[in-house]
Design an enzyme around this catalytic site. Structure first.
Site, short mmCIF file in Angstrom:
data_model
loop_
_atom_site.label_atom_id
_atom_site.label_comp_id
_atom_site.label_asym_id
_atom_site.label_seq_id
_atom_site.Cartn_x
_atom_site.Cartn_y
_atom_site.Cartn_z
N LYS A 129 8.91 4.70 -10.08
CA LYS A 129 8.29 4.13 -8.89
C LYS A 129 9.15 4.36 -7.66
O LYS A 129 10.37 4.27 -7.73
CB LYS A 129 8.09 2.62 -9.07
N GLY B 263 0.65 3.04 -5.23
CA GLY B 263 0.63 4.13 -6.21
C GLY B 263 1.31 5.43 -5.77
O GLY B 263 1.51 6.32 -6.59
N GLU C 47 10.76 1.75 -14.85
CA GLU C 47 10.36 0.58 -15.64
C GLU C 47 9.66 1.00 -16.92
O GLU C 47 9.11 2.10 -16.99
CB GLU C 47 9.33 -0.27 -14.86
N ILE D 21 3.66 -0.61 -18.61
CA ILE D 21 2.80 -1.61 -19.24
C ILE D 21 1.40 -1.02 -19.38
O ILE D 21 0.76 -0.70 -18.38
CB ILE D 21 2.72 -2.91 -18.39
N HIS E 33 -4.22 -7.13 -13.10
CA HIS E 33 -3.55 -7.49 -11.86
C HIS E 33 -3.96 -8.91 -11.50
O HIS E 33 -5.12 -9.16 -11.19
CB HIS E 33 -3.96 -6.50 -10.75
N LYS F 226 -8.63 -2.16 -4.07
CA LYS F 226 -9.37 -3.24 -4.71
C LYS F 226 -10.83 -3.17 -4.32
O LYS F 226 -11.16 -2.90 -3.16
CB LYS F 226 -8.78 -4.59 -4.29
N GLU G 190 5.09 -7.14 -7.10
CA GLU G 190 5.41 -6.99 -5.68
C GLU G 190 5.09 -8.30 -4.99
O GLU G 190 4.35 -9.12 -5.53
CB GLU G 190 4.52 -5.91 -5.02
N ASN H 144 3.50 -9.59 -1.27
CA ASN H 144 2.90 -9.24 0.02
C ASN H 144 3.19 -10.36 1.01
O ASN H 144 2.94 -11.52 0.72
CB ASN H 144 1.40 -9.06 -0.10
N ARG I 215 1.86 -11.02 3.97
CA ARG I 215 0.80 -11.09 4.99
C ARG I 215 -0.39 -11.85 4.42
O ARG I 215 -0.40 -12.18 3.23
CB ARG I 215 0.33 -9.67 5.32
C1 MV4 Z 1 2.85 -0.53 -13.15
C2 MV4 Z 1 1.84 -0.28 -14.11
C3 MV4 Z 1 2.23 -0.30 -15.43
N1 MV4 Z 1 3.52 -0.53 -15.78
N2 MV4 Z 1 4.11 -0.77 -13.55
C4 MV4 Z 1 0.12 0.29 -9.30
C5 MV4 Z 1 0.47 0.19 -7.86
C6 MV4 Z 1 1.78 -0.47 -7.78
N3 MV4 Z 1 1.66 -1.64 -6.98
C7 MV4 Z 1 2.19 -0.78 -9.19
N4 MV4 Z 1 1.16 -0.27 -10.06
C8 MV4 Z 1 1.33 -0.29 -11.40
N5 MV4 Z 1 2.58 -0.55 -11.84
C9 MV4 Z 1 4.42 -0.76 -14.84
N6 MV4 Z 1 5.69 -0.98 -15.21
C10 MV4 Z 1 0.56 -0.04 -13.67
C11 MV4 Z 1 0.29 -0.04 -12.32
C12 MV4 Z 1 -1.08 0.24 -11.97
C13 MV4 Z 1 -1.91 -0.76 -11.44
C14 MV4 Z 1 -1.45 -2.03 -11.19
C15 MV4 Z 1 -2.27 -3.00 -10.67
C16 MV4 Z 1 -3.59 -2.70 -10.40
C17 MV4 Z 1 -4.08 -1.45 -10.63
C18 MV4 Z 1 -3.26 -0.46 -11.15
C19 MV4 Z 1 -3.77 0.80 -11.39
C20 MV4 Z 1 -2.94 1.77 -11.89
C21 MV4 Z 1 -1.61 1.48 -12.18
#
Ligand code: MV4
Length: 461
Positions: free
Chosen positions: A170, A177, A212, A215, A220, A249, A300, A302, A304
């Site tokens: 990341k 993303g 990381e 997962i 979410h 979203k 994360e 946010n 705001r």
């Molecule tokens: C992840 C994950 C799986 N494992 N981290 C997507 C955007 C960014 N904010 C973090 N994201 C993800 N992090 C780990 N360790 C899967 C995603 C992810 C995702 C997360 C939330 C909502 C939609 C998503 C779509 C694809 C991947």
């Protein structure tokens, strides 16, 4: 002559707020200001001269041509508008400058209250590796991975082998993303490392990468929190935002269909702990990933107000923008955290063609009738003969349906979408109509990959 309530708040309540945004959120903030007896200043680009937020404002200042960088992202132009109109606070909305630490700092220099946390907090959450380290220290659950940034590809491989594949790279400056790579085995490491670095450098001017455990098939779920200037933090329950497409979203709801009361409590407490650890002031959202076993991890934060704050407003029956403004003015939070009292679902209506890969569909709206009736709310800046400009976010309305349970909220949303008439442009309404009828969506059991497998059926409208 518009009616105005007398400002009933303490002497230090703002008298005039400049809203550094456009579209539905500008209108949303104006509504609360008007109810609070606070005057509003709109800023607008020439593309938005006929828009609703300009008409509703007490004063409006044109800040430049259509491109965002010359108008809604121009700090000098917005500060000039605030100066000439004598604003005592700036509400940044979401997007644009809402998480720009430099903007928050400039506001401070001008002695104008930025409605949000201070620059230091924005920065500390804006850098994802730093945010994660801060949360880990505060004993908020985080995803196993590297301690901070990875120095070299060799050390990255060592860490990946230790935690086991699949892993995810990341960008520390990321979100949305960009600069993210999923790796299933070590042979993929070199290419992914190079491309993630290059992409982050290009997108953010920062090529810091961390790693990381990946997962699989997560959900979410995010917790809305609010903190005052005196260290008190409460949570306002969760939102489930699992229905996304390419990190955008599409649908949000509360409560989450997968949270039991115990997990909800734990997640709420974790979010409060997260906010307290950084002395957080204002409205904020702590995002979590939830795995198959309902284990949750900080993702994360946010700093705001978010698009989907409306879902929370509907389930706890509180005006979040009002809370945000009161806190910025120095009021104390009274009371404790909130439990959801209803079920609410929000569908984002975008000027996009869902049958053509969601390509933007700007242009003139020739007919516009919004759904109404019991339990239905529509937040929108659009109207008949409004021209959706091609320069900005394509969201033109949010439909929020509230019910006593999820089933009722879905049925109500379905009928609301059937009432929504928008002619002249393509919208995501047909997508939402089909989603509300989808068995898997109705079951409540799905993950962030759901929309990739969801097949839209070509239909007569
Ligand atoms: C992840 C994950 C799986 N494992 N981290 C997507 C955007 C960014 N904010 C973090 N994201 C993800 N992090 C780990 N360790 C899967 C995603 C992810 C995702 C997360 C939330 C909502 C939609 C998503 C779509 C694809 C991947």
């Amino acid at each position: 002559m518009k009616h105005r309530f007398q400002n009933p708040y303490a002497n230090n309540m703002f008298k005039k707020i400049l809203i550094a945004n456009r579209g539905e959120i500008a209108v949303r903030v104006q509504r609360t200001c008007r109810e609070m007896g606070i005057k509003t200043i709109a800023v607008y680009s020439t593309a938005d001269k006929d828009s609703l937020h300009v008409r509703f404002a007490d004063e409006a200042v044109c800040i430049g041509p259509p491109p965002s960088k010359d108008s809604y992202l121009s700090i000098p132009k917005i500060m000039a508008a605030a100066e000439i109109t004598n604003a005592d606070a700036i509400h940044p909305g979401y997007g644009f400058l809402s998480e720009n630490a430099n903007f928050a700092e400039v506001c401070k220099d001008y002695n104008i209250k930025f409605i949000g946390p201070d620059a230091k907090m924005i920065n500390s959450m804006g850098d994802k590796a730093t945010a994660k380290a801060t949360m880990k220290k505060a004993r908020v659950p985080v995803i196993p991975g590297s301690e901070g940034l990875i120095d070299t590809r060799e050390s990255g491989k060592t860490i990946a082998n230790k935690i086991g594949y699949p892993v995810i790279l990341k960008a520390t400056a990321g979100g949305g993303g960009k600069g993210m790579r999923v790796l299933w085995q070590e042979s993929e490491f070199d290419d992914a490392w190079d491309s993630a670095k290059a992409e982050s450098k290009n997108a953010f001017g920062n090529d810091g990468i961390y790693l990381e455990k990946f997962i699989e098939e997560p959900r979410h779920v995010e917790i809305q929190i609010v903190g005052d200037q005196y260290g008190k933090v409460i949570h306002l329950s969760e939102r489930d935002c699992t229905i996304q497409r390419r990190h955008q979203k599409l649908v949000e709801e509360a409560p989450s269909p997968i949270l039991d009361n115990r997990t909800r409590k734990q997640m709420g407490n974790a979010a409060i702990k997260a906010a307290k650890a950084i002395n957080y002031e204002g409205l904020g959202t702590v995002e979590f990933l939830v795995d198959k076993h309902k284990k949750f991890y900080f993702m994360e934060m946010n700093t705001r107000v978010q698009v989907e704050h409306t879902v929370t407003e509907e389930v706890i029956d509180r005006d979040l923008i009002k809370e945000q403004i009161k806190i910025a003015a120095g009021e104390r939070i009274s009371g404790k955290s909130y439990e959801p009292q209803f079920h609410a679902i929000e569908c984002r209506i975008n000027a996009e063609d869902p049958y053509r890969n969601f390509i933007p569909s700007p242009g003139k709206i020739t007919a516009y009738h919004t759904p109404k009736g019991f339990g239905v709310r529509v937040d929108t800046h659009a109207f008949a003969n409004y021209v959706v400009p091609p320069y900005y976010d394509s969201m033109i309305a949010k439909v929020i349906a509230r019910g006593n349970d999820r089933e009722e909220a879905i049925a109500r949303m379905s009928r609301a979408l059937d009432e929504f008439i928008i002619e002249g442009i393509k919208t995501t309404i047909p997508f939402h109509k089909q989603l509300m009828r989808n068995d898997q969506f109705r079951s409540g059991v799905y993950n962030t990959g759901f929309i990739d497998t969801f097949e839209l059926v070509e239909e007569e409208e």
